[in-house]
Design an enzyme around this catalytic site. Sequence first.
Site, PDB file in Angstrom:
ATOM      1  N   CYS A  94      -1.562  -0.451   6.506  1.00  0.00           N
ATOM      2  CA  CYS A  94      -0.366  -0.883   7.239  1.00  0.00           C
ATOM      3  C   CYS A  94      -0.350  -0.224   8.609  1.00  0.00           C
ATOM      4  CB  CYS A  94       0.876  -0.489   6.435  1.00  0.00           C
ATOM      5  SG  CYS A  94       2.435  -0.939   7.222  1.00  0.00           S
ATOM      6  N   LEU A  95       0.044  -0.987   9.615  1.00  0.00           N
ATOM      7  CA  LEU A  95       0.139  -0.444  10.966  1.00  0.00           C
ATOM      8  C   LEU A  95       1.206   0.652  11.061  1.00  0.00           C
ATOM      9  CD1 LEU A  95      -0.148  -3.764  13.025  1.00  0.00           C
ATOM     10  CD2 LEU A  95      -1.927  -2.038  12.638  1.00  0.00           C
ATOM     11  N   HIS A 136       3.350  -8.437   1.633  1.00  0.00           N
ATOM     12  CA  HIS A 136       3.392  -7.138   2.307  1.00  0.00           C
ATOM     13  C   HIS A 136       4.453  -7.159   3.417  1.00  0.00           C
ATOM     14  CE1 HIS A 136       1.350  -3.464   4.024  1.00  0.00           C
ATOM     15  NE2 HIS A 136       1.988  -3.909   5.093  1.00  0.00           N
TER      16      HIS A 136
END
Length: 172
Positions: A94-95, A136
Amino acid sequence: MAKIRPILSYPNPILAQVAKDIETVTPEICRLAEDMLETMYDKEGLGLAAPQVGESCRLVVIDISGPEKREEPLVLVNPRIVSQEGQVDSSEGCLSVLNYRSKVQRAEKIRLQALNLEGQPVEMEMDGMLAICLQHELDHLNGVLFIDRISRLKRSLYEQKLKKWIKKDKLP
């Protein structure tokens, strides 16, 4: 012209909040979507949710043709899963969760309802990477990170690493 926005990192409290519905698709929402796409491409991500750039609204952008290509941008307003089936394990990063990947269990297939940027309803069925990515991003809209879906042990190990990085002022 689209601009690159800063991405919030865990443990920023905005990432744990439930995002608000978008009442009307306005020019500001369209600009936010453009900025989010540009930010996602710049950071070589496959998806991005508005809370990750500090906006508490139900907007996601996805492009699984990337990160090198920019061929299939998908922008969804107020997306929600109306049905799902099967289960699949996916390796996710995830960023907003720096330098960490873990296996997460997701639905294999989903049916989704949302609005497009014209404010028109859309309904889609998806599976594979697109379904995983969308689940997500929808988690982000509900204040959930993928690390909320892993074991307590794995999560605490990640948090210990993060504390060391912060203490040394060496965030990755």
